[in-house]
Design a protein around this motif. Structure first.
Motif, PDB file in Angstrom:
ATOM      1  N   ALA A 285     -39.696  -7.832  44.385  1.00 30.05           N
ATOM      2  CA  ALA A 285     -38.503  -7.377  45.109  1.00 30.05           C
ATOM      3  C   ALA A 285     -37.966  -6.145  44.409  1.00 30.05           C
ATOM      4  O   ALA A 285     -38.257  -5.909  43.229  1.00 30.05           O
ATOM      5  CB  ALA A 285     -37.437  -8.482  45.149  1.00 30.05           C
ATOM      6  N   THR A 286     -37.196  -5.343  45.118  1.00 35.98           N
ATOM      7  CA  THR A 286     -36.635  -4.143  44.501  1.00 35.98           C
ATOM      8  C   THR A 286     -35.585  -4.540  43.461  1.00 35.98           C
ATOM      9  O   THR A 286     -34.951  -5.603  43.579  1.00 35.98           O
ATOM     10  CB  THR A 286     -35.968  -3.246  45.550  1.00 35.98           C
ATOM     11  OG1 THR A 286     -34.810  -3.928  46.088  1.00 35.98           O
ATOM     12  CG2 THR A 286     -36.932  -2.892  46.679  1.00 35.98           C
ATOM     13  N   PRO A 287     -35.382  -3.704  42.442  1.00 37.26           N
ATOM     14  CA  PRO A 287     -34.320  -3.986  41.474  1.00 37.26           C
ATOM     15  C   PRO A 287     -32.950  -4.126  42.132  1.00 37.26           C
ATOM     16  O   PRO A 287     -32.120  -4.926  41.700  1.00 37.26           O
ATOM     17  CB  PRO A 287     -34.365  -2.781  40.533  1.00 37.26           C
ATOM     18  CG  PRO A 287     -35.755  -2.269  40.633  1.00 37.26           C
ATOM     19  CD  PRO A 287     -36.161  -2.516  42.062  1.00 37.26           C
ATOM     20  N   GLU A 288     -32.716  -3.355  43.200  1.00 35.73           N
ATOM     21  CA  GLU A 288     -31.425  -3.426  43.885  1.00 35.73           C
ATOM     22  C   GLU A 288     -31.223  -4.792  44.533  1.00 35.73           C
ATOM     23  O   GLU A 288     -30.125  -5.364  44.475  1.00 35.73           O
ATOM     24  CB  GLU A 288     -31.320  -2.318  44.940  1.00 35.73           C
ATOM     25  CG  GLU A 288     -31.233  -0.915  44.388  1.00 35.73           C
ATOM     26  CD  GLU A 288     -32.580  -0.359  43.924  1.00 35.73           C
ATOM     27  OE1 GLU A 288     -33.637  -0.984  44.228  1.00 35.73           O
ATOM     28  OE2 GLU A 288     -32.586   0.677  43.249  1.00 35.73           O
ATOM     29  N   ALA A 289     -32.266  -5.329  45.162  1.00 32.90           N
ATOM     30  CA  ALA A 289     -32.156  -6.652  45.782  1.00 32.90           C
ATOM     31  C   ALA A 289     -31.972  -7.729  44.715  1.00 32.90           C
ATOM     32  O   ALA A 289     -31.178  -8.666  44.885  1.00 32.90           O
ATOM     33  CB  ALA A 289     -33.397  -6.941  46.624  1.00 32.90           C
ATOM     34  N   GLN A 290     -32.681  -7.602  43.609  1.00 28.51           N
ATOM     35  CA  GLN A 290     -32.523  -8.556  42.514  1.00 28.51           C
ATOM     36  C   GLN A 290     -31.112  -8.487  41.932  1.00 28.51           C
ATOM     37  O   GLN A 290     -30.504  -9.517  41.608  1.00 28.51           O
ATOM     38  CB  GLN A 290     -33.568  -8.275  41.430  1.00 28.51           C
ATOM     39  CG  GLN A 290     -34.989  -8.573  41.871  1.00 28.51           C
ATOM     40  CD  GLN A 290     -36.023  -8.079  40.884  1.00 28.51           C
ATOM     41  OE1 GLN A 290     -35.766  -7.183  40.085  1.00 28.51           O
ATOM     42  NE2 GLN A 290     -37.215  -8.660  40.929  1.00 28.51           N
ATOM     43  N   ALA A 291     -30.586  -7.262  41.799  1.00 29.59           N
ATOM     44  CA  ALA A 291     -29.230  -7.099  41.262  1.00 29.59           C
ATOM     45  C   ALA A 291     -28.196  -7.689  42.204  1.00 29.59           C
ATOM     46  O   ALA A 291     -27.188  -8.260  41.768  1.00 29.59           O
ATOM     47  CB  ALA A 291     -28.941  -5.625  41.002  1.00 29.59           C
ATOM     48  N   GLN A 292     -28.421  -7.562  43.516  1.00 29.69           N
ATOM     49  CA  GLN A 292     -27.503  -8.152  44.487  1.00 29.69           C
ATOM     50  C   GLN A 292     -27.486  -9.668  44.349  1.00 29.69           C
ATOM     51  O   GLN A 292     -26.419 -10.300  44.387  1.00 29.69           O
ATOM     52  CB  GLN A 292     -27.931  -7.765  45.911  1.00 29.69           C
ATOM     53  CG  GLN A 292     -27.008  -8.279  47.010  1.00 29.69           C
ATOM     54  CD  GLN A 292     -25.656  -7.597  47.005  1.00 29.69           C
ATOM     55  OE1 GLN A 292     -25.567  -6.362  47.032  1.00 29.69           O
ATOM     56  NE2 GLN A 292     -24.580  -8.369  46.975  1.00 29.69           N
ATOM     57  N   LEU A 293     -28.662 -10.256  44.156  1.00 29.20           N
ATOM     58  CA  LEU A 293     -28.749 -11.697  43.927  1.00 29.20           C
ATOM     59  C   LEU A 293     -27.965 -12.092  42.681  1.00 29.20           C
ATOM     60  O   LEU A 293     -27.210 -13.072  42.685  1.00 29.20           O
ATOM     61  CB  LEU A 293     -30.213 -12.111  43.776  1.00 29.20           C
ATOM     62  CG  LEU A 293     -30.468 -13.536  43.270  1.00 29.20           C
ATOM     63  CD1 LEU A 293     -29.997 -14.559  44.292  1.00 29.20           C
ATOM     64  CD2 LEU A 293     -31.943 -13.731  42.943  1.00 29.20           C
ATOM     65  N   LEU A 294     -28.107 -11.328  41.617  1.00 21.27           N
ATOM     66  CA  LEU A 294     -27.423 -11.637  40.367  1.00 21.27           C
ATOM     67  C   LEU A 294     -25.911 -11.447  40.480  1.00 21.27           C
ATOM     68  O   LEU A 294     -25.144 -12.174  39.848  1.00 21.27           O
ATOM     69  CB  LEU A 294     -27.989 -10.776  39.237  1.00 21.27           C
ATOM     70  CG  LEU A 294     -29.415 -11.154  38.824  1.00 21.27           C
ATOM     71  CD1 LEU A 294     -30.027 -10.065  37.949  1.00 21.27           C
ATOM     72  CD2 LEU A 294     -29.436 -12.498  38.101  1.00 21.27           C
ATOM     73  N   LEU A 295     -25.481 -10.488  41.293  1.00 17.26           N
ATOM     74  CA  LEU A 295     -24.046 -10.319  41.532  1.00 17.26           C
ATOM     75  C   LEU A 295     -23.470 -11.563  42.193  1.00 17.26           C
ATOM     76  O   LEU A 295     -22.424 -12.081  41.765  1.00 17.26           O
ATOM     77  CB  LEU A 295     -23.799  -9.092  42.417  1.00 17.26           C
ATOM     78  CG  LEU A 295     -22.366  -8.930  42.951  1.00 17.26           C
ATOM     79  CD1 LEU A 295     -21.368  -8.750  41.806  1.00 17.26           C
ATOM     80  CD2 LEU A 295     -22.281  -7.774  43.936  1.00 17.26           C
ATOM     81  N   VAL A 296     -24.149 -12.052  43.227  1.00 16.11           N
ATOM     82  CA  VAL A 296     -23.694 -13.257  43.918  1.00 16.11           C
ATOM     83  C   VAL A 296     -23.689 -14.438  42.956  1.00 16.11           C
ATOM     84  O   VAL A 296     -22.751 -15.248  42.923  1.00 16.11           O
ATOM     85  CB  VAL A 296     -24.585 -13.538  45.146  1.00 16.11           C
ATOM     86  CG1 VAL A 296     -24.229 -14.880  45.769  1.00 16.11           C
ATOM     87  CG2 VAL A 296     -24.437 -12.417  46.181  1.00 16.11           C
ATOM     88  N   LEU A 297     -24.734 -14.533  42.135  1.00 16.62           N
ATOM     89  CA  LEU A 297     -24.837 -15.630  41.182  1.00 16.62           C
ATOM     90  C   LEU A 297     -23.746 -15.534  40.116  1.00 16.62           C
ATOM     91  O   LEU A 297     -23.143 -16.550  39.741  1.00 16.62           O
ATOM     92  CB  LEU A 297     -26.223 -15.611  40.529  1.00 16.62           C
ATOM     93  CG  LEU A 297     -26.591 -16.798  39.641  1.00 16.62           C
ATOM     94  CD1 LEU A 297     -26.518 -18.108  40.423  1.00 16.62           C
ATOM     95  CD2 LEU A 297     -27.989 -16.603  39.062  1.00 16.62           C
ATOM     96  N   PHE A 298     -23.480 -14.320  39.645  1.00 15.09           N
ATOM     97  CA  PHE A 298     -22.441 -14.158  38.624  1.00 15.09           C
ATOM     98  C   PHE A 298     -21.075 -14.544  39.167  1.00 15.09           C
ATOM     99  O   PHE A 298     -20.307 -15.258  38.507  1.00 15.09           O
ATOM    100  CB  PHE A 298     -22.394 -12.714  38.118  1.00 15.09           C
ATOM    101  CG  PHE A 298     -21.252 -12.457  37.176  1.00 15.09           C
ATOM    102  CD1 PHE A 298     -21.302 -12.909  35.861  1.00 15.09           C
ATOM    103  CD2 PHE A 298     -20.105 -11.792  37.606  1.00 15.09           C
ATOM    104  CE1 PHE A 298     -20.244 -12.702  34.992  1.00 15.09           C
ATOM    105  CE2 PHE A 298     -19.052 -11.589  36.745  1.00 15.09           C
ATOM    106  CZ  PHE A 298     -19.111 -12.040  35.432  1.00 15.09           C
ATOM    107  N   GLN A 299     -20.741 -14.086  40.358  1.00 13.83           N
ATOM    108  CA  GLN A 299     -19.440 -14.415  40.932  1.00 13.83           C
ATOM    109  C   GLN A 299     -19.317 -15.918  41.175  1.00 13.83           C
ATOM    110  O   GLN A 299     -18.273 -16.515  40.924  1.00 13.83           O
ATOM    111  CB  GLN A 299     -19.206 -13.632  42.223  1.00 13.83           C
ATOM    112  CG  GLN A 299     -18.933 -12.154  42.017  1.00 13.83           C
ATOM    113  CD  GLN A 299     -17.679 -11.895  41.209  1.00 13.83           C
ATOM    114  OE1 GLN A 299     -16.755 -12.708  41.186  1.00 13.83           O
ATOM    115  NE2 GLN A 299     -17.624 -10.762  40.531  1.00 13.83           N
ATOM    116  N   GLY A 300     -20.395 -16.528  41.647  1.00 14.63           N
ATOM    117  CA  GLY A 300     -20.374 -17.974  41.837  1.00 14.63           C
ATOM    118  C   GLY A 300     -20.243 -18.717  40.527  1.00 14.63           C
ATOM    119  O   GLY A 300     -19.482 -19.685  40.416  1.00 14.63           O
ATOM    120  N   SER A 301     -20.961 -18.255  39.508  1.00 14.58           N
ATOM    121  CA  SER A 301     -20.901 -18.889  38.193  1.00 14.58           C
ATOM    122  C   SER A 301     -19.510 -18.764  37.591  1.00 14.58           C
ATOM    123  O   SER A 301     -18.974 -19.728  37.026  1.00 14.58           O
ATOM    124  CB  SER A 301     -21.942 -18.244  37.271  1.00 14.58           C
ATOM    125  OG  SER A 301     -21.834 -18.751  35.961  1.00 14.58           O
ATOM    126  N   ALA A 302     -18.917 -17.581  37.705  1.00 15.51           N
ATOM    127  CA  ALA A 302     -17.580 -17.369  37.162  1.00 15.51           C
ATOM    128  C   ALA A 302     -16.563 -18.268  37.849  1.00 15.51           C
ATOM    129  O   ALA A 302     -15.619 -18.761  37.217  1.00 15.51           O
ATOM    130  CB  ALA A 302     -17.179 -15.898  37.311  1.00 15.51           C
TER     131      ALA A 302
END
Length: 200
Positions: free
Chosen positions: A157-174
């Motif tokens: 996957a593109t780094p941008e798509a992976q980063a979007q996934l991690l953004l969602v995960l970070f906000q959910g984790s927080a």
């Protein structure tokens, strides 16, 4: 000789940093102007003269928070393997947000809190949050691009798509970390997501 007026009797940057802490602890709605006057130890008129109204001060505080977070994120990801840093960030949001240790540290992300509390009715807050999220994606994408080149992260996957996934995960984790003390369950979810980023 024209009078220039009396200089402000307080440091606006210090006051802004203190206001950030107040808003982050109590939320926008839970913070009154009197709370700010008391916590910042300034006169109401001086507060308005320096920052405008409460909403204007809040936006400046969130902007400061987002800038600090981006700088911290860049510093965390600038060298070495990326996945261990991302895991720490996801399991310990305070490592990025700078929240204090202990129960008081479970404040979540101020940008995420702003999204939940002020949107969709506040266009200025929406634009500020969107810019902060874009900044996160930019910084993490750059790190993931390096990680893909080093073979640490899959290129499926593109780094941008992976980063979007991690953004969602970070906000959910927080958010979730504010409500539960069971870190093992959160860790299991984070590890499952990060395993998907590893080459197979």
């Amino acid at each position: 000789m024209a009078r220039t007026g009396r200089p402000r009797a307080f440091d606006t940057q210090e006051a802004l940093a203190r206001a950030l802490d107040v808003f982050w602890s109590r939320g926008y709605a839970g913070t009154s102007v009197q709370d700010l006057v008391d916590e910042l130890a300034v006169q109401r008129g001086s507060l308005y003269a320096a920052f405008g109204d409460k909403h204007g001060l809040y936006l400046k505080a969130v902007e400061l928070y987002a800038r600090r977070n981006r700088e911290q994120l860049e510093a965390m990801l600038e060298s070495g393997p990326v996945l261990p840093v991302l895991r720490r960030m996801l399991l310990e949001p305070a490592a990025l947000t700078g929240a204090p240790d202990g129960t008081e540290g479970r404040r979540g992300c101020l940008v995420g809190n702003t999204t939940a509390e002020l949107l969709p009715g506040d266009e200025a807050a929406r634009a500020l949050a969107a810019a902060a999220y874009d900044g996160f994606i930019t910084v993490v994408s750059d790190a993931l691009l390096r990680a893909q080149a080093a073979g640490e992260v899959t290129a499926s996957a593109t780094p941008e798509a992976q980063a979007q996934l991690l953004l969602v995960l970070f906000q959910g984790s927080a958010l979730v970390s504010r409500a539960t003390a069971d870190e093992s369950r959160l860790a299991a979810g984070v590890d499952a997501a990060l395993d998907a980023l590893r080459p197979h």
